[in-house]
Write an enzyme that holds these catalytic residues in place. Structure first.
Site, PDB file in Angstrom:
ATOM      1  N   ARG B  67      51.154  29.325  80.572  1.00  0.00           N
ATOM      2  CA  ARG B  67      50.986  30.776  80.674  1.00  0.00           C
ATOM      3  C   ARG B  67      50.253  31.353  79.473  1.00  0.00           C
ATOM      4  O   ARG B  67      50.385  32.529  79.158  1.00  0.00           O
ATOM      5  CB  ARG B  67      52.342  31.459  80.860  1.00  0.00           C
ATOM      6  N   HIS B  97      48.151  19.080  84.340  1.00  0.00           N
ATOM      7  CA  HIS B  97      47.970  20.244  85.204  1.00  0.00           C
ATOM      8  C   HIS B  97      47.518  21.388  84.317  1.00  0.00           C
ATOM      9  O   HIS B  97      48.088  21.606  83.251  1.00  0.00           O
ATOM     10  CB  HIS B  97      49.278  20.586  85.919  1.00  0.00           C
ATOM     11  N   TYR B 100      48.061  28.139  84.527  1.00  0.00           N
ATOM     12  CA  TYR B 100      48.033  28.985  85.723  1.00  0.00           C
ATOM     13  C   TYR B 100      47.051  30.138  85.577  1.00  0.00           C
ATOM     14  O   TYR B 100      46.661  30.759  86.555  1.00  0.00           O
ATOM     15  CB  TYR B 100      49.426  29.572  85.983  1.00  0.00           C
ATOM     16  N   HIS B 137      43.788  24.419  90.146  1.00  0.00           N
ATOM     17  CA  HIS B 137      43.671  25.144  91.410  1.00  0.00           C
ATOM     18  C   HIS B 137      42.266  25.731  91.441  1.00  0.00           C
ATOM     19  O   HIS B 137      41.634  25.904  90.411  1.00  0.00           O
ATOM     20  CB  HIS B 137      44.731  26.231  91.499  1.00  0.00           C
ATOM     21  N   GLU B 176      42.869  20.900  93.274  1.00  0.00           N
ATOM     22  CA  GLU B 176      44.075  20.771  94.089  1.00  0.00           C
ATOM     23  C   GLU B 176      43.970  21.601  95.360  1.00  0.00           C
ATOM     24  O   GLU B 176      43.558  22.757  95.324  1.00  0.00           O
ATOM     25  CB  GLU B 176      45.306  21.223  93.283  1.00  0.00           C
ATOM     26  N   ASP B 210      48.243  18.299  97.688  1.00  0.00           N
ATOM     27  CA  ASP B 210      49.647  18.695  97.565  1.00  0.00           C
ATOM     28  C   ASP B 210      50.211  18.864  98.973  1.00  0.00           C
ATOM     29  O   ASP B 210      49.733  19.701  99.743  1.00  0.00           O
ATOM     30  CB  ASP B 210      49.742  19.999  96.764  1.00  0.00           C
ATOM     31  N   HIS B 213      51.484  22.356  99.828  1.00  0.00           N
ATOM     32  CA  HIS B 213      50.382  23.319  99.950  1.00  0.00           C
ATOM     33  C   HIS B 213      49.635  23.166 101.272  1.00  0.00           C
ATOM     34  O   HIS B 213      49.395  24.150 101.971  1.00  0.00           O
ATOM     35  CB  HIS B 213      49.400  23.150  98.783  1.00  0.00           C
ATOM     36  N   HIS B 247      50.351  15.234  95.167  1.00  0.00           N
ATOM     37  CA  HIS B 247      51.594  15.920  94.811  1.00  0.00           C
ATOM     38  C   HIS B 247      52.509  15.850  96.025  1.00  0.00           C
ATOM     39  O   HIS B 247      52.161  16.374  97.084  1.00  0.00           O
ATOM     40  CB  HIS B 247      51.328  17.385  94.462  1.00  0.00           C
ATOM     41  N   ASP B 260      53.984  29.423  99.137  1.00  0.00           N
ATOM     42  CA  ASP B 260      54.163  28.170  98.395  1.00  0.00           C
ATOM     43  C   ASP B 260      55.529  28.112  97.724  1.00  0.00           C
ATOM     44  O   ASP B 260      55.733  28.667  96.665  1.00  0.00           O
ATOM     45  CB  ASP B 260      53.047  28.064  97.348  1.00  0.00           C
ATOM     46  N   HIS B 262      58.230  25.007  96.872  1.00  0.00           N
ATOM     47  CA  HIS B 262      58.467  23.568  96.988  1.00  0.00           C
ATOM     48  C   HIS B 262      59.941  23.293  97.293  1.00  0.00           C
ATOM     49  O   HIS B 262      60.815  24.038  96.858  1.00  0.00           O
ATOM     50  CB  HIS B 262      58.081  22.860  95.689  1.00  0.00           C
ATOM     51  N   GLU B 292      56.657  17.526  92.361  1.00  0.00           N
ATOM     52  CA  GLU B 292      56.756  18.828  91.684  1.00  0.00           C
ATOM     53  C   GLU B 292      57.868  19.631  92.348  1.00  0.00           C
ATOM     54  O   GLU B 292      57.725  20.813  92.628  1.00  0.00           O
ATOM     55  CB  GLU B 292      55.447  19.616  91.819  1.00  0.00           C
TER      56      GLU B 292
HETATM   57 ZN    ZN Z   1      52.750  24.619  94.721  1.00  0.00          ZN
HETATM   58 ZN    ZN Z   2      50.829  20.724  93.307  1.00  0.00          ZN
END
Ligand code: ZN
Ligand code: ZN
Lengths: 142, 398
Positions: B67, B97, B100, B137, B176, B210, B213, B247, B260, B262, B292
């Protein structure tokens, strides 16, 4: 709370009825399945019940819980395993309910569904041999 | 009791199974790289150490706070500790990864520039840590035009790949597949295909799939047909050769919901069968798998065990037990028997096997019901390791 049991000893009708005789209930409806001394015009010496016990217990519980939910009653079902002689009870369904209509319906639902869905089988021993009973079929046993 | 049933079982034609060379469980663990996204609080190396503790052979990590825009350069000591931990743990595959905040397709020039800078930092850190891929992403168009956004993303990737080519980098970018929340890009395979085409073939540009996703984005994988169709789509628009990491996440939300969330493996909308198929899919065995899933501290280990079990079920066949009732006990015996079947077999496949092996059981499908783990089950149920199957002829209780 429904109660189901699969047991090897003789079934005690009065005791089973007592377990649903709450004073809230105006009716106790019972079904007693009893071993016949004849089948398909043959003499039957005795029956032997076999079960897939863990699943049979689960299925009985599903049925009795469903009946309690649908008819607002309390249900106890005991089924016997092993050798059962003619004239002895093989199954008892006892339903305690506020009114008799619900009791009859719940009791009938339980025994009808039990025959269809609960993995229990009987083997008839006759003078001329043994037969597995599977639905409407009687199959010669070894 | 047990030896009796084993003796009986050995009369069956077990040769077909014995002739297959079963890998030992150890070699399976090493052949399929699998693990989870691991925390780095207390040092980057802890992702490897804690990953090793729960049985990872692959891990994913954030190399910086996800972040934050900017990060101080990694300390020499942290880099060294990471390399040492990798050697000690033997964890073969690592993947980073990205933050974000990064949007390499951002319409606003300043955000785009910050994103590119931040992403350069991601690649710099991956490079010094010898992490082969940075998953990112594909950014969001923020309602300023999808085509323009895709073009900006292509420009960003071209630019950064070219720069890092001249620096001689090995670490690459894995785009991704996304869930399609809001204005996010990359939830349609076509969009990813357009970006790959736009950038042109590059050895350091790949894709991360993923499962959660793609599922919430509308790509079903729950049964054999939909699983095959989704991979055909993936291959058509992206190319399976572009896939670098998977993923593995189950989904809390439904197919096509584009939300989304998980879920633990086998407990969500996707379900266990799809993951069994995924981890045993021959075309994907060389692709590392990263979890994840939620509750990482307590559940990563559990979810990893689930994947491993599903994976070993595939490589070694599946061990189940089968019990028969009614008159079938006269030929089969009344005890349950352990049977090894191929991974992916349904109840139908098992019934066919029983019908062909015992003359007096050739009518099973026509007159019996079947239970798996004490519940009536449909014939298309896929059998799993440890399942208890019961053959239930018409009943006669009461
Ligand atoms: Zn996700
Ligand atoms: Zn993922």
């Amino acid at each position: 709370m429904s109660e189901v049991r699969i047991v090897s000893e003789q079934l005690d009708v009065l005791k089973i009825c007592a377990s649903v005789s709450d004073s809230m209930n105006g009716a106790i409806c019972t079904f007693i399945g009893q071993t016949r001394n004849n089948a398909r015009s043959r003499e039957v010496a005795y029956l032997e019940y076999n079960a897939y016990v863990p699943m049979a217990e689960k299925q009985l519980k599903i049925i009795s819980d469903e009946a309690e939910k649908r008819w607002g009653c309390s249900v106890v079902i005991h089924h016997r395993l092993g050798r059962v002689d003619p004239g002895e009870a093989s199954v008892i369904v006892a339903v305690g309910s506020p009114h008799r209509g619900d009791g009859f319906e719940a009791c009938r639902f339980c025994i009808d569904t039990l025959k269809k869905d609960v993995p229990i089988w009987k083997k008839e021993t006759c003078p001329d041999g043994s037969f597995w009973i599977e639905g409407d079929e009687a199959i010669n046993a070894d | 009791m047990k030896s009796e049933s084993e003796n009986a079982a050995s009369e069956e034609p077990a040769h077909e199974l014995q002739s297959i060379d079963f890998p030992s469980p150890d070699s399976i663990e090493h052949s399929r790289l699998m693990g989870a996204h691991m925390p780095t609080a207390g040092g980057l190396k802890l992702s490897l150490i804690s990953g090793k503790k729960i049985g990872c052979t692959a891990i994913q990590l954030f190399t910086g706070s996800p972040r934050q825009w900017s990060h101080p350069p990694l300390k020499e000591s942290d880099i060294r500790a990471f390399h040492e931990a990798r050697a000690e743990t033997g964890i073969e595959f690592t993947v980073a990864h990205d933050s974000y905040l990064i949007n390499l397709a951002a319409p606003a020039a300043d955000v785009l520039e910050r994103s590119r800078d931040a992403f350069r930092g991601e690649l710099d850190r991956a490079e010094v840590l010898a992490i082969p891929w940075v998953v990112t992403h594909m950014g969001a168009h923020l309602d300023q035009g999808e085509d323009e956004a895709i073009q900006r993303l292509i420009d960003s990737l071209k630019l950064i790949l070219e720069e890092t080519d001249t620096l001689g980098y090995s670490s690459g970018v894995a785009l991704e597949t996304t869930a399609g929340q809001g204005t996010g890009l990359g939830w349609r395979f076509e969009q990813i295909g357009r970006v790959l085409d736009g950038v042109g073939p590059h050895p350091r540009l790949g894709v991360c799939l993923d499962t959660c996703h793609i599922f919430v984005a509308g790509y079903d994988i729950r049964d054999e047909a939909s699983y095959a169709a989704t991979w055909a789509e993936f291959d058509k628009h992206i190319g399976i050769d572009k896939l670098k990491v998977i993923h593995a996440n189950d989904a809390k939300k439904t197919l096509g919901s584009r939300v989304d969330r998980h879920e633990h493996i086998g407990e969500g909308e996707i379900g266990r069968d799809a993951f069994a198929r995924l981890v045993t899919d021959p075309k994907l065995l060389h692709i590392p798998i990263i979890l994840e899933t939620p509750d990482s501290e307590t559940m990563h280990e559990v979810n990893l065990q689930r994947l491993k079990r599903l994976a070993s079920g595939g490589a070694m066949g599946v061990q189940i037990s089968v019990q028969c009732f009614g008159h079938y006990t006269d030929v089969y015996g009344s005890d349950a028997r352990e049977i090894r079947i191929q991974s992916g077999w349904t109840l139908t496949d098992l019934v066919k096997k029983l019908e062909s092996e015992y003359a007096s059981m050739s009518d099973l499908a026509a007159r019996c019901r079947f239970a798996v783990n004490e519940e009536y089950s449909k014939l298309d149920t896929i059998l799993q390791e440890g399942d208890v199957v019961a053959v239930i002829p018409p009943m006669s209780g009461g």
